[in-house]
Design an enzyme around this catalytic site. Structure first.
Site, PDB file in Angstrom:
ATOM      1  N   ASP A   1      11.216  23.399  -0.159  1.00  0.00           N
ATOM      2  CA  ASP A   1      12.111  22.844  -1.187  1.00  0.00           C
ATOM      3  C   ASP A   1      13.572  22.780  -0.761  1.00  0.00           C
ATOM      4  O   ASP A   1      14.402  22.331  -1.530  1.00  0.00           O
ATOM      5  CB  ASP A   1      12.065  23.722  -2.453  1.00  0.00           C
ATOM      6  CG  ASP A   1      10.696  24.254  -2.724  1.00  0.00           C
ATOM      7  OD1 ASP A   1       9.807  23.441  -3.017  1.00  0.00           O
ATOM      8  OD2 ASP A   1      10.500  25.483  -2.602  1.00  0.00           O
ATOM      9  N   ARG A   7       0.676 -10.762   7.191  1.00  0.00           N
ATOM     10  CA  ARG A   7       0.639  -9.560   6.355  1.00  0.00           C
ATOM     11  C   ARG A   7       1.843  -8.696   6.717  1.00  0.00           C
ATOM     12  O   ARG A   7       1.805  -7.958   7.695  1.00  0.00           O
ATOM     13  CB  ARG A   7      -0.644  -8.756   6.600  1.00  0.00           C
ATOM     14  CG  ARG A   7      -1.945  -9.485   6.281  1.00  0.00           C
ATOM     15  CD  ARG A   7      -3.143  -8.571   6.457  1.00  0.00           C
ATOM     16  NE  ARG A   7      -3.147  -7.889   7.742  1.00  0.00           N
ATOM     17  CZ  ARG A   7      -3.680  -8.378   8.861  1.00  0.00           C
ATOM     18  NH1 ARG A   7      -4.267  -9.555   8.863  1.00  0.00           N
ATOM     19  NH2 ARG A   7      -3.616  -7.689   9.972  1.00  0.00           N
ATOM     20  N   HIS A  18      -6.529  -7.181  12.952  1.00  0.00           N
ATOM     21  CA  HIS A  18      -5.261  -6.436  12.970  1.00  0.00           C
ATOM     22  C   HIS A  18      -4.928  -6.048  14.405  1.00  0.00           C
ATOM     23  O   HIS A  18      -5.818  -5.665  15.166  1.00  0.00           O
ATOM     24  CB  HIS A  18      -5.427  -5.198  12.088  1.00  0.00           C
ATOM     25  CG  HIS A  18      -4.162  -4.498  11.706  1.00  0.00           C
ATOM     26  ND1 HIS A  18      -2.992  -5.152  11.393  1.00  0.00           N
ATOM     27  CD2 HIS A  18      -3.888  -3.175  11.558  1.00  0.00           C
ATOM     28  CE1 HIS A  18      -2.054  -4.266  11.068  1.00  0.00           C
ATOM     29  NE2 HIS A  18      -2.574  -3.055  11.164  1.00  0.00           N
ATOM     30  N   ARG A  74     -10.369   0.042  14.717  1.00  0.00           N
ATOM     31  CA  ARG A  74     -10.261   0.710  13.423  1.00  0.00           C
ATOM     32  C   ARG A  74     -11.219  -0.038  12.494  1.00  0.00           C
ATOM     33  O   ARG A  74     -12.354  -0.277  12.882  1.00  0.00           O
ATOM     34  CB  ARG A  74      -8.794   0.644  12.981  1.00  0.00           C
ATOM     35  CG  ARG A  74      -8.337   1.782  12.121  1.00  0.00           C
ATOM     36  CD  ARG A  74      -6.848   1.718  11.846  1.00  0.00           C
ATOM     37  NE  ARG A  74      -6.469   0.572  11.022  1.00  0.00           N
ATOM     38  CZ  ARG A  74      -5.242   0.348  10.568  1.00  0.00           C
ATOM     39  NH1 ARG A  74      -4.266   1.170  10.863  1.00  0.00           N
ATOM     40  NH2 ARG A  74      -4.971  -0.702   9.825  1.00  0.00           N
ATOM     41  N   LYS A 126       0.849  -1.210   0.000  1.00  0.00           N
ATOM     42  CA  LYS A 126       0.000   0.000   0.000  1.00  0.00           C
ATOM     43  C   LYS A 126       0.876   1.249   0.000  1.00  0.00           C
ATOM     44  O   LYS A 126       2.088   1.163   0.255  1.00  0.00           O
ATOM     45  CB  LYS A 126      -0.906  -0.018   1.239  1.00  0.00           C
ATOM     46  CG  LYS A 126      -0.132   0.014   2.561  1.00  0.00           C
ATOM     47  CD  LYS A 126      -1.041  -0.233   3.758  1.00  0.00           C
ATOM     48  CE  LYS A 126      -0.225  -0.232   5.058  1.00  0.00           C
ATOM     49  NZ  LYS A 126      -1.048  -0.596   6.227  1.00  0.00           N
ATOM     50  N   CYS A 164      12.348  24.016   4.882  1.00  0.00           N
ATOM     51  CA  CYS A 164      11.433  24.750   4.003  1.00  0.00           C
ATOM     52  C   CYS A 164      10.752  23.760   3.046  1.00  0.00           C
ATOM     53  O   CYS A 164      11.020  22.568   3.087  1.00  0.00           O
ATOM     54  CB  CYS A 164      12.190  25.793   3.190  1.00  0.00           C
ATOM     55  SG  CYS A 164      13.221  26.863   4.200  1.00  0.00           S
ATOM     56  N   TYR A 185      13.638  30.419   7.741  1.00  0.00           N
ATOM     57  CA  TYR A 185      12.442  31.091   8.252  1.00  0.00           C
ATOM     58  C   TYR A 185      12.408  31.126   9.775  1.00  0.00           C
ATOM     59  O   TYR A 185      12.679  30.119  10.433  1.00  0.00           O
ATOM     60  CB  TYR A 185      11.187  30.363   7.776  1.00  0.00           C
ATOM     61  CG  TYR A 185      10.930  30.443   6.298  1.00  0.00           C
ATOM     62  CD1 TYR A 185      10.846  31.677   5.639  1.00  0.00           C
ATOM     63  CD2 TYR A 185      10.756  29.281   5.566  1.00  0.00           C
ATOM     64  CE1 TYR A 185      10.588  31.739   4.281  1.00  0.00           C
ATOM     65  CE2 TYR A 185      10.488  29.331   4.204  1.00  0.00           C
ATOM     66  CZ  TYR A 185      10.410  30.564   3.569  1.00  0.00           C
ATOM     67  OH  TYR A 185      10.149  30.611   2.224  1.00  0.00           O
TER      68      TYR A 185
HETATM   69  C1  LIG Z   1      -0.354  -1.602   6.879  1.00  0.00           C
HETATM   70  C2  LIG Z   1      -0.997  -2.841   7.330  1.00  0.00           C
HETATM   71  C3  LIG Z   1      -0.252  -4.025   7.484  1.00  0.00           C
HETATM   72  C4  LIG Z   1       1.251  -4.074   7.390  1.00  0.00           C
HETATM   73  O1  LIG Z   1       1.790  -3.553   8.593  1.00  0.00           O
HETATM   74  P1  LIG Z   1       3.364  -3.568   8.843  1.00  0.00           P
HETATM   75  O2  LIG Z   1       3.489  -3.122  10.237  1.00  0.00           O
HETATM   76  O3  LIG Z   1       3.944  -2.597   7.863  1.00  0.00           O
HETATM   77  O4  LIG Z   1       3.824  -4.944   8.599  1.00  0.00           O
HETATM   78  C5  LIG Z   1      -0.936  -5.188   7.769  1.00  0.00           C
HETATM   79  N1  LIG Z   1      -2.277  -5.179   7.916  1.00  0.00           N
HETATM   80  C6  LIG Z   1      -3.007  -4.060   7.810  1.00  0.00           C
HETATM   81  C7  LIG Z   1      -4.480  -4.122   7.999  1.00  0.00           C
HETATM   82  C8  LIG Z   1      -2.401  -2.848   7.529  1.00  0.00           C
HETATM   83  O5  LIG Z   1      -3.139  -1.741   7.450  1.00  0.00           O
END
Ligand SMILES: *Cc1c(COP(=O)(O)O)cnc(C)c1O
Length: 378
Positions: free
Chosen positions: A316, A223, A167, A135, A34, A314, A267
């Site tokens: 850039d 994952r 998760h 979440r 992602k 800044c 700045y």
């Molecule tokens: C981003 C994400 C992951 C991966 O998490 P890492 O900590 O980068 O391994 C796995 N599952 C879900 C739902 C995520 O949003």
């Protein structure tokens, strides 16, 4: 190098990490790509991950899934973030596993599945439950209705339920009690799904940190995002895994100038030279993903020496203190890795800026168009 700034992504490092994680986990790996592969480039990382044995890819949005299919990827692919009114038809037809959290979402997916051409294989749906992150994911109170709707869709031929997942909130703190609680809740969700007549399919719970630190959370697949890119999901917690950071960020000094004691820079004049010194102008700023929080605290490497950022970052540009040295304009500046020889790491940046290594690479690597990205080890 003529570019103002260059991101180099080492695909051999990605392959090394994925192969290591695959072996360590002992179950299929879903490489999470992602946010354009955490700033590394989703398509190239996806190919490297597949080549190294990742059975699955995973992304957040359906557009991210489409981009992988358009780039030619045909393998198992999970997406998990949708909004009401989302267009599911083409991703279902492309064999992407979509994730549902609610009855309303299952109703929308059913409508899209009903429009699929006859010859298309049935839609693939994974069910996400909330076990304590609060979440995405169906909350416990909704499990009965959610699982019943999922089962009804299976019976009427709308889809196949291919997975059940959740998760973790605190996987980077292995001793945190939330981990046991979430895992127990997940096991209960699996039992509820079975009671509702579902085959849960692929059960998965572990992110990178849990993959490395919590073997009992690996279930049927893991994952892994951050660890594929060679970064540590739990800095300071030993897991003895030889991950290799894949991203290098370099630029070049655009200008070198002398400052007198009392001169202030950038700045707001947030830094003032206490003695005569030299500063180098690095032509990168928050428009390129350098956090404003790096002001006066982060460090880069010029000619083998650590050089602190001076004054406010800044959009850039940013200045670094060269301590009286006068390297010529054009001299290389290393913002990030490769690891070793005192070169800054994503963890160094994260510590200095009060953030996490995830954000550092996703921002620095994610400004393609302003910075160029080059691949090695392909
Ligand atoms: C981003 C994400 C992951 C991966 O998490 P890492 O900590 O980068 O391994 C796995 N599952 C879900 C739902 C995520 O949003």
């Amino acid at each position: 190098m003529t570019a103002r700034a260059e991101i180099v992504v080492d695909l051999a490092a990605v392959r090394h990490n994925v192969a290591l994680l695959r072996e360590l986990a002992g179950v299929p790996v879903m490489a999470v790509v992602k946010a354009d592969g955490y700033g590394h480039g989703a398509v190239r990382v996806a190919r490297a991950a597949r080549a190294a044995g990742a059975e699955w890819l995973a992304v957040a949005t359906l557009d991210e899934a489409r981009a992988l299919r358009e780039a030619g990827d045909t393998g198992p692919l999970l997406a998990w973030l949708t909004v009401p009114g989302e267009r599911y038809d083409d991703v279902l037809a492309a064999g992407v596993d979509v994730t549902a959290y609610s009855v309303a979402q299952l109703d929308e997916i059913a409508a899209a599945a009903a429009r699929l051409p006859e010859a298309t294989a049935s839609a693939r749906v994974q069910l996400k439950v909330d076990t304590g992150l609060a979440r995405g994911g169906a909350p416990r109170a909704e499990w009965p209705a959610f699982f019943a709707r999922a089962r009804a869709g299976e019976t009427d031929g709308s889809w196949r339920v291919t997975g059940l997942w959740s998760h973790l909130a605190c996987a980077d703190e292995p001793d945190h009690p939330a981990n046991d609680a979430q895992q127990a809740a997940f096991d209960e969700a699996v039992d509820h799904a079975v009671d509702a007549g579902l085959e849960p399919g692929l059960r998965h719970l572990a992110n990178s940190a849990a993959t490395l630190l919590r073997p009992q959370a690996r279930y049927d697949a893991v994952r892994v995002g951050l660890a594929c890119y060679g970064l540590d999901p739990a800095p300071g917690v030993d897991h003895g895994t030889d991950l290799r950071p894949a991203m290098t960020v370099t630029s070049r000094l655009a200008l070198v100038k002398h400052l007198a004691a009392g001169d202030s820079v950038s700045y707001g004049h947030q830094w003032t030279a206490s003695a005569p010194t030299t500063v180098g102008l690095v032509p990168l700023g928050y428009g390129d993903g350098v956090p404003v929080a790096a002001t006066n605290v982060a460090e880069v490497v010029v000619e083998g020496k650590r050089r602190p950022v001076r004054g406010r970052v800044c959009m850039d540009q940013v200045l670094v203190d060269l301590g009286g040295d006068t390297p010529p304009a054009g001299t290389e500046v290393t913002l990030l890795g490769p690891p070793g020889d005192g070169r800054p790491t994503a963890d160094d940046w994260a510590r200095a800026c009060g953030t996490i290594n995830y954000e550092i690479v996703t921002r620095l690597g994610g400004q393609v168009g302003r910075t160029s990205r080059r691949y090695v080890g392909g």
